[in-house]
Design a protein around this motif. Structure first.
Motif, PDB file in Angstrom:
ATOM      1  N   SER A 238       0.826  -1.213   0.000  1.00 20.27           N
ATOM      2  CA  SER A 238       0.000   0.000   0.000  1.00 20.27           C
ATOM      3  C   SER A 238       0.856   1.257   0.000  1.00 20.27           C
ATOM      4  O   SER A 238       0.413   2.336  -0.387  1.00 20.27           O
ATOM      5  CB  SER A 238      -0.936  -0.004   1.213  1.00 20.27           C
ATOM      6  N   GLY A 239       2.109   1.141   0.440  1.00 14.23           N
ATOM      7  CA  GLY A 239       3.061   2.240   0.401  1.00 14.23           C
ATOM      8  C   GLY A 239       4.466   1.681   0.394  1.00 14.23           C
ATOM      9  O   GLY A 239       4.716   0.597   0.941  1.00 14.23           O
ATOM     10  N   HIS A 240       5.392   2.388  -0.243  1.00 15.67           N
ATOM     11  CA  HIS A 240       6.747   1.860  -0.425  1.00 15.67           C
ATOM     12  C   HIS A 240       7.811   2.829   0.065  1.00 15.67           C
ATOM     13  O   HIS A 240       7.721   4.042  -0.154  1.00 15.67           O
ATOM     14  CB  HIS A 240       7.018   1.589  -1.910  1.00 15.67           C
ATOM     15  N   ALA A 241       8.839   2.263   0.698  1.00 11.71           N
ATOM     16  CA  ALA A 241      10.087   2.997   0.893  1.00 11.71           C
ATOM     17  C   ALA A 241      10.848   2.951  -0.428  1.00 11.71           C
ATOM     18  O   ALA A 241      10.465   2.250  -1.366  1.00 11.71           O
ATOM     19  CB  ALA A 241      10.904   2.347   1.999  1.00 11.71           C
ATOM     20  N   SER A 242      11.936   3.706  -0.525  1.00 12.12           N
ATOM     21  CA  SER A 242      12.768   3.686  -1.729  1.00 12.12           C
ATOM     22  C   SER A 242      14.228   3.497  -1.313  1.00 12.12           C
ATOM     23  O   SER A 242      14.799   4.374  -0.667  1.00 12.12           O
ATOM     24  CB  SER A 242      12.607   4.989  -2.512  1.00 12.12           C
ATOM     25  N   PRO A 243      14.824   2.342  -1.661  1.00 12.73           N
ATOM     26  CA  PRO A 243      14.252   1.215  -2.396  1.00 12.73           C
ATOM     27  C   PRO A 243      13.208   0.475  -1.556  1.00 12.73           C
ATOM     28  O   PRO A 243      13.128   0.706  -0.347  1.00 12.73           O
ATOM     29  CB  PRO A 243      15.478   0.339  -2.670  1.00 12.73           C
ATOM     30  N   PRO A 244      12.400  -0.402  -2.187  1.00 10.86           N
ATOM     31  CA  PRO A 244      11.334  -1.090  -1.464  1.00 10.86           C
ATOM     32  C   PRO A 244      11.863  -1.836  -0.243  1.00 10.86           C
ATOM     33  O   PRO A 244      12.903  -2.486  -0.303  1.00 10.86           O
ATOM     34  CB  PRO A 244      10.776  -2.069  -2.512  1.00 10.86           C
ATOM     35  N   ASP A 245      11.158  -1.696   0.862  1.00 14.83           N
ATOM     36  CA  ASP A 245      11.531  -2.364   2.108  1.00 14.83           C
ATOM     37  C   ASP A 245      10.256  -2.613   2.901  1.00 14.83           C
ATOM     38  O   ASP A 245       9.743  -1.719   3.582  1.00 14.83           O
ATOM     39  CB  ASP A 245      12.510  -1.491   2.894  1.00 14.83           C
ATOM     40  N   PHE A 246       9.738  -3.839   2.817  1.00 16.36           N
ATOM     41  CA  PHE A 246       8.493  -4.166   3.496  1.00 16.36           C
ATOM     42  C   PHE A 246       8.610  -4.003   5.011  1.00 16.36           C
ATOM     43  O   PHE A 246       7.606  -3.816   5.699  1.00 16.36           O
ATOM     44  CB  PHE A 246       8.075  -5.602   3.184  1.00 16.36           C
ATOM     45  N   HIS A 247       9.819  -4.093   5.564  1.00 16.91           N
ATOM     46  CA  HIS A 247      10.014  -4.020   7.015  1.00 16.91           C
ATOM     47  C   HIS A 247       9.952  -2.589   7.544  1.00 16.91           C
ATOM     48  O   HIS A 247       9.931  -2.400   8.764  1.00 16.91           O
ATOM     49  CB  HIS A 247      11.363  -4.624   7.399  1.00 16.91           C
ATOM     50  N   ASN A 248       9.942  -1.607   6.680  1.00 18.91           N
ATOM     51  CA  ASN A 248       9.964  -0.205   7.102  1.00 18.91           C
ATOM     52  C   ASN A 248       8.585   0.215   7.608  1.00 18.91           C
ATOM     53  O   ASN A 248       7.649   0.420   6.831  1.00 18.91           O
ATOM     54  CB  ASN A 248      10.397   0.687   5.936  1.00 18.91           C
ATOM     55  N   ARG A 249       8.468   0.397   8.910  1.00 17.77           N
ATOM     56  CA  ARG A 249       7.152   0.649   9.517  1.00 17.77           C
ATOM     57  C   ARG A 249       6.591   2.023   9.214  1.00 17.77           C
ATOM     58  O   ARG A 249       5.414   2.295   9.494  1.00 17.77           O
ATOM     59  CB  ARG A 249       7.226   0.433  11.027  1.00 17.77           C
ATOM     60  N   ASP A 250       7.386   2.908   8.642  1.00 18.66           N
ATOM     61  CA  ASP A 250       6.866   4.226   8.253  1.00 18.66           C
ATOM     62  C   ASP A 250       5.751   4.102   7.224  1.00 18.66           C
ATOM     63  O   ASP A 250       4.973   5.046   7.026  1.00 18.66           O
ATOM     64  CB  ASP A 250       7.974   5.100   7.693  1.00 18.66           C
ATOM     65  N   TYR A 251       5.649   2.963   6.570  1.00 22.10           N
ATOM     66  CA  TYR A 251       4.677   2.771   5.482  1.00 22.10           C
ATOM     67  C   TYR A 251       3.590   1.776   5.858  1.00 22.10           C
ATOM     68  O   TYR A 251       2.813   1.359   5.005  1.00 22.10           O
ATOM     69  CB  TYR A 251       5.419   2.322   4.213  1.00 22.10           C
ATOM     70  N   TRP A 252       3.513   1.417   7.121  1.00 20.25           N
ATOM     71  CA  TRP A 252       2.506   0.448   7.551  1.00 20.25           C
ATOM     72  C   TRP A 252       1.216   1.157   7.961  1.00 20.25           C
ATOM     73  O   TRP A 252       1.244   2.053   8.807  1.00 20.25           O
ATOM     74  CB  TRP A 252       3.016  -0.366   8.726  1.00 20.25           C
ATOM     75  N   PRO A 253       0.074   0.747   7.438  1.00 20.03           N
ATOM     76  CA  PRO A 253      -1.196   1.348   7.854  1.00 20.03           C
ATOM     77  C   PRO A 253      -1.579   0.910   9.264  1.00 20.03           C
ATOM     78  O   PRO A 253      -1.146  -0.136   9.761  1.00 20.03           O
ATOM     79  CB  PRO A 253      -2.202   0.795   6.834  1.00 20.03           C
TER      80      PRO A 253
END
Length: 257
Positions: A238-253
């Motif tokens: 639903s949101g991405h860090a750059s580069p993609p990082d699923f573990h980055n909680r800044d993008y977690w709803p």
């Protein structure tokens, strides 16, 4: 009670990916991934995650690595992220209300205390599932910690039983090409390829309509998907860090059920 997520493609390498796959950038942008998260109470209280993947063309469907679901494949398996993988990250407080690993730490010069950033301070769960039935559930103390691979498994509240999932749906509808006679000049129309997987996890209900998995209250939830097309991997969230990082909680709803 249902929360819906529309996942979008990480676009850092989209031009190269489209060229490798022999499709347009628009075709990749038109890949649709919808995830619904729902709490149901029958036969027991559980969190249900349903992933719906739709590919717009036969060209993409022919290249997608999407293994057929098989009951015999249902078991705990590591390194599923190296293949097509349906994932979900869940974070929150301990059930007693205290944040996991959210204490103050002292700087290296031992003179000034610093607060650990939220992303690096709170424990979380990672769920990996393969379309063929394999799965894994992991527990992290903080951002990618521990860093060992494979990660530490998630255990139930008894501390000895490894957590597992229950599969609910495993439907696939491959893309087809049909000849349309709706106009004076017959044309070939492609129908989308559709894939669906649904699984559930047991949860407990706390006060104030809050829910927990194992010993963790559900406060943030981040469904995401890796699709492999041959040797090309595409990342959806639903949101991405750059580069993609699923573990980055800044993008977690936030969990909003």
């Amino acid at each position: 009670m249902k929360q819906a997520f529309n996942l979008r493609l990480a676009t850092e390498t989209i031009a190269k990916d489209a060229q490798q796959l022999g499709v347009s950038i628009e075709a990749l942008e038109n890949i649709s991934i919808e995830v619904s998260v729902e709490i149901i109470q029958q036969p027991a209280l559980q969190l249900v995650l349903t992933y719906q993947v739709t590919l717009p063309s036969q060209i993409l469907a022919n290249q997608l690595n999407w293994p057929t679901w098989q009951q015999t494949q249902v078991n705990f398996t590591d390194y599923l992220w190296e293949e097509t993988c349906l994932e979900c990250f869940i974070a929150g407080s301990e059930v007693d209300g205290s944040k996991v690993n959210n204490e103050d730490v002292v700087a290296s010069d031992q003179t000034e205390p610093h607060k650990i950033p939220l992303q690096q301070a709170t424990a979380y769960i990672e769920i990996n599932t393969s379309p063929d039935g394999r799965y894994a559930l992991y527990q992290f103390k903080s951002y990618r910690n521990p860093s060992t691979l494979p990660p530490a498994p998630l255990y139930e509240t008894d501390g000895t039983t490894r957590a597992s999932i229950n599969w609910n749906k495993h439907n696939d509808l491959t893309a087809t090409s049909i000849e349309s006679h709706l106009s004076s000049t017959p044309t070939v129309v492609q129908t989308p390829a559709h894939y669906e997987r649904s699984f559930s996890l047991p949860i407990t209900q706390l006060q104030n309509q809050q829910y927990a998995i194992a010993n963790m209250m559900i406060e943030q939830i981040h469904p995401c998907v890796i699709l492999w097309f041959g040797k090309t991997d595409l990342y959806f969230a639903s949101g991405h860090a750059s580069p993609p990082d699923f573990h980055n909680r800044d993008y977690w709803p936030n969990f909003e059920l």
